[in-house]
Scaffold this motif. Structure first.
Motif, PDB file in Angstrom:
ATOM      1  N   ILE C 200       1.129  -1.004  -0.216  1.00 56.14           N
ATOM      2  CA  ILE C 200       0.172  -0.214   0.092  1.00 56.14           C
ATOM      3  C   ILE C 200       0.800   0.986   0.065  1.00 56.14           C
ATOM      4  O   ILE C 200       0.766   2.463  -0.339  1.00 56.14           O
ATOM      5  CB  ILE C 200      -1.219  -0.438   1.109  1.00 56.14           C
ATOM      6  CG1 ILE C 200      -1.792  -1.601   0.789  1.00 56.14           C
ATOM      7  CG2 ILE C 200      -1.832   0.962   1.123  1.00 56.14           C
ATOM      8  CD1 ILE C 200      -3.029  -1.253   2.396  1.00 56.14           C
ATOM      9  N   ALA C 201       1.908   1.016   0.383  1.00 58.26           N
ATOM     10  CA  ALA C 201       3.203   2.527   1.209  1.00 58.26           C
ATOM     11  C   ALA C 201       3.223   2.680  -0.634  1.00 58.26           C
ATOM     12  O   ALA C 201       3.871   4.298  -1.016  1.00 58.26           O
ATOM     13  CB  ALA C 201       4.166   1.590   1.673  1.00 58.26           C
ATOM     14  N   ASP C 202       3.479   1.886  -1.468  1.00 58.50           N
ATOM     15  CA  ASP C 202       3.583   1.891  -2.487  1.00 58.50           C
ATOM     16  C   ASP C 202       2.873   2.583  -3.883  1.00 58.50           C
ATOM     17  O   ASP C 202       3.198   4.194  -4.642  1.00 58.50           O
ATOM     18  CB  ASP C 202       4.164   1.277  -4.061  1.00 58.50           C
ATOM     19  CG  ASP C 202       5.354  -0.024  -3.479  1.00 58.50           C
ATOM     20  OD1 ASP C 202       5.765  -0.363  -2.302  1.00 58.50           O
ATOM     21  OD2 ASP C 202       6.423  -0.046  -3.472  1.00 58.50           O
ATOM     22  N   ALA C 203       1.138   2.068  -3.167  1.00 57.03           N
ATOM     23  CA  ALA C 203       0.407   3.387  -3.683  1.00 57.03           C
ATOM     24  C   ALA C 203       0.891   4.901  -3.407  1.00 57.03           C
ATOM     25  O   ALA C 203       0.140   5.816  -4.199  1.00 57.03           O
ATOM     26  CB  ALA C 203      -0.841   2.792  -3.027  1.00 57.03           C
ATOM     27  N   ALA C 229      -7.258   6.594  -0.494  1.00 60.70           N
ATOM     28  CA  ALA C 229      -7.109   7.198  -1.876  1.00 60.70           C
ATOM     29  C   ALA C 229      -5.782   5.971  -2.285  1.00 60.70           C
ATOM     30  O   ALA C 229      -5.990   5.608  -3.304  1.00 60.70           O
ATOM     31  CB  ALA C 229      -6.548   8.580  -2.116  1.00 60.70           C
ATOM     32  N   ALA C 230      -5.205   5.532  -1.502  1.00 60.89           N
ATOM     33  CA  ALA C 230      -3.961   4.413  -1.681  1.00 60.89           C
ATOM     34  C   ALA C 230      -5.028   3.296  -2.054  1.00 60.89           C
ATOM     35  O   ALA C 230      -4.666   2.513  -3.148  1.00 60.89           O
ATOM     36  CB  ALA C 230      -3.472   3.865  -0.611  1.00 60.89           C
ATOM     37  N   ILE C 231      -5.972   2.687  -0.857  1.00 68.63           N
ATOM     38  CA  ILE C 231      -6.573   1.610  -1.583  1.00 68.63           C
ATOM     39  C   ILE C 231      -7.327   2.316  -2.626  1.00 68.63           C
ATOM     40  O   ILE C 231      -7.761   1.382  -3.407  1.00 68.63           O
ATOM     41  CB  ILE C 231      -7.948   1.482  -0.693  1.00 68.63           C
ATOM     42  CG1 ILE C 231      -6.462   1.037   1.005  1.00 68.63           C
ATOM     43  CG2 ILE C 231      -8.382   0.439  -0.718  1.00 68.63           C
ATOM     44  CD1 ILE C 231      -6.421  -0.648   0.670  1.00 68.63           C
ATOM     45  N   GLY C 232      -8.256   3.148  -3.110  1.00 69.43           N
ATOM     46  CA  GLY C 232      -8.365   3.071  -4.519  1.00 69.43           C
ATOM     47  C   GLY C 232      -7.887   3.129  -5.596  1.00 69.43           C
ATOM     48  O   GLY C 232      -7.970   2.837  -6.774  1.00 69.43           O
ATOM     49  N   LEU C 233      -6.491   3.589  -5.612  1.00 74.17           N
ATOM     50  CA  LEU C 233      -5.404   2.943  -6.833  1.00 74.17           C
ATOM     51  C   LEU C 233      -5.042   2.260  -6.611  1.00 74.17           C
ATOM     52  O   LEU C 233      -4.974   1.164  -8.426  1.00 74.17           O
ATOM     53  CB  LEU C 233      -4.204   4.322  -6.371  1.00 74.17           C
ATOM     54  CG  LEU C 233      -3.133   4.248  -7.405  1.00 74.17           C
ATOM     55  CD1 LEU C 233      -3.548   4.409  -8.926  1.00 74.17           C
ATOM     56  CD2 LEU C 233      -1.966   4.640  -6.993  1.00 74.17           C
ATOM     57  N   LEU C 234      -5.800   0.861  -5.671  1.00 70.68           N
ATOM     58  CA  LEU C 234      -5.138  -0.326  -4.853  1.00 70.68           C
ATOM     59  C   LEU C 234      -5.902  -1.024  -6.227  1.00 70.68           C
ATOM     60  O   LEU C 234      -5.762  -2.147  -7.309  1.00 70.68           O
ATOM     61  CB  LEU C 234      -4.686  -0.594  -4.056  1.00 70.68           C
ATOM     62  CG  LEU C 234      -3.537  -0.571  -4.011  1.00 70.68           C
ATOM     63  CD1 LEU C 234      -3.563  -0.760  -2.241  1.00 70.68           C
ATOM     64  CD2 LEU C 234      -2.225  -1.960  -4.496  1.00 70.68           C
ATOM     65  N   LYS C 235      -7.114  -1.048  -6.528  1.00 69.92           N
ATOM     66  CA  LYS C 235      -7.788  -0.908  -6.718  1.00 69.92           C
ATOM     67  C   LYS C 235      -8.172  -1.036  -8.175  1.00 69.92           C
ATOM     68  O   LYS C 235      -8.669  -1.805  -9.273  1.00 69.92           O
ATOM     69  CB  LYS C 235      -9.331  -0.811  -6.387  1.00 69.92           C
ATOM     70  CG  LYS C 235      -9.954  -1.172  -4.828  1.00 69.92           C
ATOM     71  CD  LYS C 235     -11.893  -1.302  -4.169  1.00 69.92           C
ATOM     72  CE  LYS C 235     -11.527  -1.276  -2.993  1.00 69.92           C
ATOM     73  NZ  LYS C 235     -12.402  -0.830  -1.887  1.00 69.92           N
ATOM     74  N   GLN C 236      -7.814   0.177  -8.016  1.00 65.55           N
ATOM     75  CA  GLN C 236      -7.344   0.457  -9.696  1.00 65.55           C
ATOM     76  C   GLN C 236      -7.049  -0.101 -10.841  1.00 65.55           C
ATOM     77  O   GLN C 236      -7.049  -0.525 -11.942  1.00 65.55           O
ATOM     78  CB  GLN C 236      -7.479   2.686 -10.362  1.00 65.55           C
ATOM     79  CG  GLN C 236      -7.640   2.876 -11.634  1.00 65.55           C
ATOM     80  CD  GLN C 236      -6.530   4.198 -11.565  1.00 65.55           C
ATOM     81  OE1 GLN C 236      -7.842   5.232 -10.519  1.00 65.55           O
ATOM     82  NE2 GLN C 236      -5.643   4.661 -12.317  1.00 65.55           N
ATOM     83  N   GLN C 237      -5.505  -0.627 -10.099  1.00 69.32           N
ATOM     84  CA  GLN C 237      -4.929  -0.982 -10.234  1.00 69.32           C
ATOM     85  C   GLN C 237      -4.650  -2.676 -10.725  1.00 69.32           C
ATOM     86  O   GLN C 237      -4.625  -3.572 -11.249  1.00 69.32           O
ATOM     87  CB  GLN C 237      -3.764  -1.333  -9.718  1.00 69.32           C
ATOM     88  CG  GLN C 237      -2.199  -2.365 -10.180  1.00 69.32           C
ATOM     89  CD  GLN C 237      -1.050  -2.296  -8.772  1.00 69.32           C
ATOM     90  OE1 GLN C 237      -1.266  -2.972  -7.997  1.00 69.32           O
ATOM     91  NE2 GLN C 237       0.366  -1.806  -9.253  1.00 69.32           N
TER      92      GLN C 237
END
Lengths: 267, 282, 396
Positions: C200-203, C229-237
């Motif tokens: 998650i830190a990478d996000a 926001a980070a989790i959102g980005l990961l979901k996008q990934q």
């Protein structure tokens, strides 16, 4: 039973296909033990004996195999004794809580290994003084019991209680009945159960991680770690091949000793 | 009676079935009680406690929040459903593969070959779980030996690989079951005019039920708790075991609550096979 | 069935009663670090034994390969008989170390603070470890290995989580993480991220560059808004992902074959993949990267404290640290090790002595409720929430 040639042919082909299904991946393992690739790449870029040489000088794998065999033998012995007794109880008697006991015996395998592992780890480190060889055996025996129970129960159910009753009627005590009537018929199922229990214990990794004390390493742990050690992973293929080859004879012998049919009635 | 005078212990046991039963049950129950029930109860009970958010130490105040959270989250329930689906799929596929092989071994193979065949079926168990799964990983790789024919990594791959791993646990009981029927029942059916397929359908299949049930208990339960295979051949999918494995260190109550799910699934499965009478039929 | 359910209920009730009766300690949530004192020394004769908990490859005793052995010399010099246990993940490490069976542990940044706040380890008196003086200065007194001004361990080595890419799929070397995160990435279905909550830190690192209005200063100090926001980005990934990798063999297989076009991983993975020909390249994108530096920590109240300190000193001695760094595939912690590696390019490849390389590497640190970037006006999301969120993400 007389089967038509067509039926025999069908069964033979089907059996051949299933055996192929079983052995093709093992052939792949054999092939990869000679591959130069350290990352299991396909197709093998080249061939080498390097991993076999490395395995020969690898003292860790030998120690690990010996430990695994010792643990598995001990765990299987305990499981066979406890499991046979329990299956006799479950099949030949009706009592309050029989369903619960069946479920209980099954739980160690039914729940994720990690649950069993952590539960046992907590017990051993908090209450019983630490992790030792015995704690490892105890952990393994716990989930091996169910295999013996299952195999023995299936066999016992097929045997009606009549021969045992007859034996009792003729004046034999329980131990004699067991020795001369029940056990011979059960022998095949027990051997099958013991074989499977041994294999399960030999190959178990998750509960082992949490119940093996410092310095104790079984083969699956060794393999797992070697997959993490750089440039060592193909050695595990060698170990697997050697073990498969080495195990054929003992398994064959065990099966012959059991009367040859892994659980069938003696005719 | 001769028993009474020569073997006092045996005569006591003979007259008191309750004592025999206790003697049979006590060792196994004592072992399982100490080494399994007590620590497991401890562990599952932690599902009803809370945890210090950081160190992972448990705070002993009773709460049902964790269990409720697990049982009501659609993501976890979906994972549970998929896990049960995989276990069922593996069991079915194992039966499909085991019955022909076991039939061949029991009915067609020469007596001398039988021991060899049993050995052949059992020895792959020694090849180590991880090695076999990696072999399947290579086999199923889109750029591997199967090439375009491969289904790739995903649920099908998981089911096939798990089937491969647990197949011996189904073959042996089924083989023993068919072998026990060899002769009498099948001859009788044939004598009465049944063609092999009819004989199989009406005589063999029902009698195989206990053996299949015995094997299925392993294939089902070993698949329920597995989490390594799905990581290697399952693509981006997850099973219940993965959730437990990921969370046990930081949030043991949560992991314990999730572990309740396979427990419930296993209990339901056992009830189902008992209901069908598969285990009682002789 | 009824009897079965009744029995289960009975077992559960017994368990509850037993569990309520005690066992285990309580700790106030998010408490300050326990007040421990380091060993005053001096380091005397060894007690005769030492139990080591380490990553595979960190404590080799010759059983894998007779030539790879830095444990036996230690045993001969100090008389401390060593038993080594290895673990597969940081979570396992914390769990195992908490049983109290081991004296020293090589803890990654996502485990070290959990051990500190969980009162499992003691502060380390670095004056008693002579080789500590030669450790790279930018590894000392960092948030993951020291708390409240006290050092809790000795740095072992370090590595960065780089962008690995298949050379055939990426004719021009990538300079940004964008292909791994953008919804319209050209590499859809061919991405390989790390399978752990710490990813998650990478996000967060990517968000630091692409969404500056979120004001993330430290990717391990995320308040709820930043975390979401980070989790959102990961979901996008997630739709872009080929496989999440947990062991590097998995990732290097994918990279070599081309099934994976880009991934986040280690230099050693690339080296492994390139043993049969140059197929994989590495890069540190302009947004920066996460990294890790493992710390050797000592169990609180260990009886074998002399052997522990002797081990710590041994592992970061120039020769041994060079051996470990080369065997495992990481940058050594001891400055003098670079001259002693068999492969003279080792330190260059791993950027061991390049201080400027590490300025935008955010080392793994266990996220705590007290924000690691010093903010006091808000609470940050703690590690156990990271793990739960990661589980949820992977289950979806």
């Amino acid at each position: 039973m007389i089967l038509s040639p067509a039926a025999r042919w069908t069964l033979r082909t089907a059996a051949g296909l299933v055996l192929a299904f079983i052995y093709v991946p093992l052939l792949l393992v054999l092939l990869n033990s000679f591959s130069t690739s350290v990352t299991f790449a396909w197709p093998p870029p080249g061939y080498t004996l390097r991993w076999w040489q490395a395995a020969a000088s690898n003292e860790g794998v030998r120690t690990a195999v010996v430990t695994s065999v010792q643990v598995a033998l001990a765990a299987t012995a305990i499981a066979v004794v406890l499991g046979t007794l329990a299956s006799m109880a479950l099949v030949r008697y009706t009592f309050f809580g029989r369903e619960a006991v069946s479920l209980l015996v099954l739980l160690p395998i039914a729940l994720p290994g990690i649950v069993t592992g952590i539960a046992l780890n907590t017990l051993f480190t908090q209450a019983l003084g630490g992790l030792t060889f015995f704690t490892l055996v105890a952990g393994h025996a716990t989930f091996c019991i169910v295999i013996v129970v299952n195999n023995a129960s299936a066999r016992l159910r097929r045997m009606s209680g009549t021969p045992e009753e007859a034996s009792t009627d003729l004046g034999a005590g329980p131990w004699t009945t067991w020795r001369l009537v029940t056990f011979p018929a059960l022998r095949g199922a027990l051997v099958a159960g013991a074989l499977l229990a041994f294999a399960l214990s030999f190959d178990e990794i998750i509960v082992t991680t949490f119940t093996a004390g410092p310095g104790l390493q079984t083969l699956p742990l060794w393999i797992f770690q070697n997959l993490f050690r750089p440039n060592q992973s193909p050695v595990v293929n060698v170990a697997a091949v050697v073990l498969v080859a080495a195990s054929v004879v003992p398994v064959y012998l065990a099966n012959r000793l059991s009367g040859g049919s892994a659980g069938a009635t003696t005719k | 009676m001769a028993v009474a005078t020569k073997h006092p212990l045996q005569s006591v046991l003979h007259r008191r079935p309750g004592l025999r039963l206790t003697g049979l049950l006590a060792p196994a129950l004592a072992w399982l009680g100490l080494f399994y029930v007590v620590p497991l109860a401890f562990l599952l009970a932690t599902a009803f406690f809370d945890t210090d958010s950081f160190t992972g130490r448990i705070i002993y105040t009773f709460t049902t929040d964790t269990v409720v959270e697990v049982l009501t989250d659609p993501g976890y329930l979906l994972t549970a459903l998929r896990t049960v689906g995989v276990a069922a799929g593996v069991t079915l596929l194992c039966v499909v593969l085991a019955v022909p092989l076991a039939s061949y071994m029991a009915l067609v193979a020469r007596p001398r070959s039988r021991a060899v065949l049993v050995a052949l079926v059992v020895t792959p168990l020694w090849a180590s779980y991880l090695v076999k799964v990696y072999a399947w990983r290579i086999l199923l790789a889109p750029e591997g030996p199967l090439g375009g024919l491969s289904p790739g990594y995903g649920w099908l791959a998981v089911i096939v690989t798990l089937t491969y791993l647990w197949l011996p646990y189904m073959v042996l009981p089924v083989y023993a079951g068919i072998d026990a029927m060899r002769g009498s029942f099948l001859e009788a059916a044939a004598d009465l005019g049944a063609r092999p397929w009819t004989a199989f359908r009406t005589v063999v299949a029902p009698m195989l039920a206990p053996a299949v049930a015995a094997g299925s208990v392993f294939t089902f339960s070993l698949s329920l708790g597995d989490y390594i295979t799905v990581q290697l051949v399952g693509g981006t999918n997850q099973m219940l075991g993965n959730i437990v494995y990921t969370n046990f260190s930081t949030d043991l109550p949560f992991a314990a609550a999730v572990a309740l799910l396979p427990l419930i699934a296993m209990a339901a499965y056992l009830v189902t096979i008992r209901r069908t009478g598969a285990l009682e039929q002789l | 069935m009824r009897t079965a359910m009744r029995s289960i209920a009975l077992v559960g009730a017994v368990g509850l009663a037993l569990a309520g009766c005690g066992g285990g300690t309580t700790a106030a949530p998010g408490a300050a670090a326990p007040q421990g004192t380091a060993y005053a020394g001096p380091v005397g004769k060894g007690e005769g034994k030492l139990s080591v908990l380490a990553w595979p490859g960190y404590a080799e005793d010759g059983s894998t390969d007779p030539k790879i052995d830095w444990v036996t010399p230690f045993e001969q010099q100090t008389g401390c008989q060593v038993s080594v246990k290895t673990f597969a993940t940081s979570a396992e490490a914390v769990q195992l170390f908490s049983t109290g069976e081991y004296d020293v542990v090589s803890a990654s940044g996502d485990a070290s603070l959990r051990l500190v706040y969980g009162d499992r380890v003691q502060p380390v008196n670095t004056a008693l470890v002579p080789n500590y003086a030669d450790i790279f200065p930018d590894l000392k007194d960092k948030p993951w290995n020291s708390v409240g001004g006290k050092e809790y361990g000795i740095p072992h080595g370090r590595g960065a989580n780089l962008l690995l890419y298949n050379l055939a799929e990426n004719p021009t070397p990538p300079t940004s993480w964008s292909a791994m995160w953008d919804a319209n990435s050209p590499e859809k279905g061919k991405i390989s991220p790390y399978d752990d909550a710490i990813y998650i830190a990478d996000a967060a690192v990517y968000l630091m560059a692409t969404q500056p209005d979120l004001a993330i200063k430290n990717p391990y100090a995320l308040d709820q808004k930043q975390f979401d926001a980070a989790i959102g980005l990961l979901k996008q990934q997630k739709p872009l992902v080929n496989e999440y990798w947990g062991d590097y063999i998995k990732q290097s297989q994918g990279l070599t074959s081309g099934a994976v076009a880009q991934g986040q991983g280690w230099q050693l993975t690339a080296n492994l993949a390139n043993t049969d020909g140059q197929k994989v390249g590495t890069a540190k994108p302009k947004e920066g990267a996460t990294g890790w530096s493992d710390t050797w920590m000592v169990k609180k109240d260990t009886p074998n404290v002399n052997c522990s300190y002797l081990w710590l000193n041994h592992v970061v001695s120039p020769q041994v640290n060079a051996q470990i760094a080369e065997y495992f595939g990481e940058a050594p912690a001891n400055q003098k090790s670079c001259a002693l590696t068999t492969n003279k390019d080792h330190c260059t490849q791993y950027h061991a002595a390049e201080t400027s390389f590490w300025t935008d590497v955010y080392y793994w640190t266990t996220p705590t409720e007290t924000c690691l970037d010093g903010r006091t006006d808000t609470k940050c999301v703690a590690y156990d929430e990271w793990v739960k969120a990661w589980s949820q993400l992977r289950s979806a």
